[in-house]
Design a protein around this motif. Structure first.
Motif, PDB file in Angstrom:
ATOM      1  N   ASN A   1      -0.778   6.724  -2.120  1.00 60.60           N
ATOM      2  CA  ASN A   1      -1.915   5.884  -2.487  1.00 60.60           C
ATOM      3  C   ASN A   1      -3.129   6.193  -1.628  1.00 60.60           C
ATOM      4  OD1 ASN A   1      -0.550   4.388  -4.528  1.00 60.60           O
ATOM      5  ND2 ASN A   1       0.450   3.166  -2.954  1.00 60.60           N
ATOM      6  N   TYR A   2      -2.904   6.459  -0.349  1.00 69.21           N
ATOM      7  CA  TYR A   2      -4.021   6.798   0.544  1.00 69.21           C
ATOM      8  C   TYR A   2      -4.611   8.164   0.189  1.00 69.21           C
ATOM      9  CZ  TYR A   2      -2.499   2.842   3.374  1.00 69.21           C
ATOM     10  OH  TYR A   2      -2.163   1.583   3.810  1.00 69.21           O
TER      11      TYR A   2
ATOM     12  N   GLN B   1      -4.234  -2.033 -10.339  1.00 65.06           N
ATOM     13  CA  GLN B   1      -3.689  -1.070  -9.380  1.00 65.06           C
ATOM     14  C   GLN B   1      -3.590  -1.766  -8.010  1.00 65.06           C
ATOM     15  OE1 GLN B   1      -6.421   2.228  -9.640  1.00 65.06           O
ATOM     16  NE2 GLN B   1      -5.542   2.972 -11.559  1.00 65.06           N
TER      17      GLN B   1
ATOM     18  N   SER C   1       0.810  -1.214   0.000  1.00 67.35           N
ATOM     19  CA  SER C   1       0.000   0.000   0.000  1.00 67.35           C
ATOM     20  C   SER C   1       0.847   1.270   0.000  1.00 67.35           C
ATOM     21  CB  SER C   1      -0.940   0.014   1.208  1.00 67.35           C
ATOM     22  OG  SER C   1      -0.220   0.155   2.416  1.00 67.35           O
TER      23      SER C   1
ATOM     24  N   SER D   1      -1.514  -1.507  -5.600  1.00 71.23           N
ATOM     25  CA  SER D   1      -1.239  -0.662  -4.442  1.00 71.23           C
ATOM     26  C   SER D   1      -2.514  -0.026  -3.904  1.00 71.23           C
ATOM     27  CB  SER D   1      -0.223   0.423  -4.802  1.00 71.23           C
ATOM     28  OG  SER D   1      -0.625   1.118  -5.969  1.00 71.23           O
ATOM     29  N   LEU D   2      -3.411   0.421  -4.787  1.00 67.74           N
ATOM     30  CA  LEU D   2      -4.680   0.981  -4.335  1.00 67.74           C
ATOM     31  C   LEU D   2      -5.565  -0.092  -3.691  1.00 67.74           C
ATOM     32  CD1 LEU D   2      -5.748   3.539  -7.100  1.00 67.74           C
ATOM     33  CD2 LEU D   2      -4.978   4.015  -4.770  1.00 67.74           C
TER      34      LEU D   2
ATOM     35  N   THR E   1       1.947  -1.651  -9.864  1.00 67.95           N
ATOM     36  CA  THR E   1       0.951  -1.922 -10.893  1.00 67.95           C
ATOM     37  C   THR E   1       1.438  -3.094 -11.740  1.00 67.95           C
ATOM     38  OG1 THR E   1       1.956  -0.323 -12.419  1.00 67.95           O
ATOM     39  CG2 THR E   1       0.253   0.508 -10.916  1.00 67.95           C
TER      40      THR E   1
ATOM     41  N   THR F   1      -4.652   9.442  -2.822  1.00 66.69           N
ATOM     42  CA  THR F   1      -5.445   9.208  -4.028  1.00 66.69           C
ATOM     43  C   THR F   1      -6.769   8.547  -3.693  1.00 66.69           C
ATOM     44  OG1 THR F   1      -3.411   8.962  -5.326  1.00 66.69           O
ATOM     45  CG2 THR F   1      -5.436   8.087  -6.277  1.00 66.69           C
ATOM     46  N   LEU F   2      -6.721   7.589  -2.775  1.00 65.90           N
ATOM     47  CA  LEU F   2      -7.934   6.864  -2.396  1.00 65.90           C
ATOM     48  C   LEU F   2      -8.927   7.786  -1.705  1.00 65.90           C
ATOM     49  CD1 LEU F   2      -9.268   4.030  -2.278  1.00 65.90           C
ATOM     50  CD2 LEU F   2      -8.203   3.762  -0.033  1.00 65.90           C
TER      51      LEU F   2
ATOM     52  N   GLU G   1       4.426   2.037  -5.362  1.00 64.62           N
ATOM     53  CA  GLU G   1       3.813   2.126  -6.684  1.00 64.62           C
ATOM     54  C   GLU G   1       3.901   0.734  -7.298  1.00 64.62           C
ATOM     55  OE1 GLU G   1       1.893   3.518  -9.986  1.00 64.62           O
ATOM     56  OE2 GLU G   1       2.222   4.556  -8.094  1.00 64.62           O
TER      57      GLU G   1
ATOM     58  N   ASP H   1     -10.883  10.198  -3.885  1.00 70.05           N
ATOM     59  CA  ASP H   1     -11.820   9.623  -4.849  1.00 70.05           C
ATOM     60  C   ASP H   1     -13.217   9.618  -4.253  1.00 70.05           C
ATOM     61  OD1 ASP H   1     -13.103   8.290  -6.852  1.00 70.05           O
ATOM     62  OD2 ASP H   1     -12.001   6.400  -6.635  1.00 70.05           O
TER      63      ASP H   1
ATOM     64  N   LYS I   1     -10.127  -2.686  -8.161  1.00 66.84           N
ATOM     65  CA  LYS I   1      -8.943  -1.845  -8.260  1.00 66.84           C
ATOM     66  C   LYS I   1      -7.676  -2.678  -8.433  1.00 66.84           C
ATOM     67  CE  LYS I   1     -10.524   2.385  -7.873  1.00 66.84           C
ATOM     68  NZ  LYS I   1     -10.330   3.374  -8.963  1.00 66.84           N
TER      69      LYS I   1
END
Length: 323
Positions: free
Chosen positions: A87-88, A290, A65, A292-293, A70, A90-91, A68, A94, A284
């Motif tokens: 990543n957090y 993705q 988490s 990591s997401l 992918t 970005t999450l 990066e 959203d 995800k």
């Protein structure tokens, strides 16, 4: 013969000294000794298995988490880079994540409340019916509990199928599609989750009721208490440790529902209207590559479940119940 009796008899003998005879020293009980490392040696195999099956996967989940990660990093085409809390960020930025989180909390709450209500009601019913109906009900419930989630979900989809399902014919709903609308699809999944979850609550609470002394329930009944009052004022307080366990288990199971949603709504419903966090993380991680997401969503779910469990246990301890 006790030490005091020995002293008294010695004093009653002719020519015996009047001085009190000291009682013999007692050796310290074995239970007062420190157990040392012996219990841990017995627990070591189980701790090793838990470490391999639980701690290490959680560590890997948290590690990914923060990276990066992918399909490009999995295939070796690009190097893995450290993202920190990117990543957090970005999450949490959203909007769909917050919608899915709200839907998950509401859906899990409804499932837990329904499961506890039906399970406790049937547990009380088991104490009031004869042996043969009790056996039939328990066998039917255990059969539902033992059914794999994917099998039960497929059967329920067939039962409520708009073209061939018997439920629509019995109810006279024609070609009504239960999985087309958002709320009807959630209601259908809730019924399936309830069907496969209530046996655990029913059997556990029934075992706790059987452990309550019959004199207590009989006294409450003679005092004129209704069945609801007996449950609320007598049985529920005595069953509180068991209710805590089944509630926490239900919260964990219903919050991370995946199979029922994925199978019955075909991956989350039309335009993702029936997504929950577990299915959202799967999309995800594997549909969008993705990873990591997806791992970040898993960490968020873990933190939420730990927080809910700790808060619930704290509230129970404040009420004076030692768990």
């Amino acid at each position: 013969m006790t030490a005091n009796t020995t002293v008294r008899k010695a004093a009653e003998r002719p020519g015996a000294s009047t001085e009190a005879v000291p009682p013999p020293r007692r050796r310290p009980a074995a239970s007062a000794r420190r157990p040392g490392w012996t219990p841990w040696l017995y627990l070591l195999p189980a701790l090793v298995m838990l470490g391999a099956l639980l701690v290490y996967p959680i560590y890997q989940l948290g590690l990914i988490s923060f990276l990066e990660y992918t399909q490009a990093q999995v295939s070796g085409g690009e190097p893995t880079t450290f993202q920190g809390f990117g990543n957090y960020a970005t999450l949490f930025g959203d909007g769909q994540f917050w919608q899915v989180l709200l839907a998950t909390v509401l859906f899990a709450t409804a499932c837990v409340l329904a499961t506890l209500f039906v399970g406790c009601a049937l547990a009380v019913l088991l104490t009031r019916i004869r042996a043969l109906p009790r056996l039939a009900l328990m066998m039917a419930a255990l059969g539902a509990w033992a059914t794999p989630a994917i099998t039960g979900s497929t059967v329920w989809v067939f039962l409520f199928d708009p073209d061939f399902g018997p439920v629509n014919r019995v109810l006279g709903l024609g070609d009504f599609s239960w999985t087309y609308g958002r709320y009807s699809a959630f209601a259908l999944v809730l019924l399936e989750v309830l069907w496969c979850s209530f046996p655990f609550v029913m059997v556990t609470v029934y075992a706790g009721i059987r452990a309550i002394p019959g004199e207590v329930l009989e006294a409450a009944s003679l005092d004129g208490a209704s069945q609801w009052r007996i449950w609320r004022s007598v049985m529920a307080p005595m069953l509180r440790p068991i209710l805590v366990v089944v509630t926490i288990q239900s919260v964990i199971w219903d919050f991370k529902v995946f199979t029922q949603i994925y199978v019955m709504t075909n991956g989350g419903g039309i335009a993702g209207q029936n997504l929950v966090l577990n299915v959202y993380a799967y999309q995800k991680a594997f549909a969008s590559s993705q990873y990591s997401l997806g791992s970040a969503i898993g960490v968020v779910m873990l933190v939420i479940l730990l927080a809910v469990t700790l808060v619930y246990l704290r509230l129970m301890r404040r009420q004076g119940e030692e768990l």
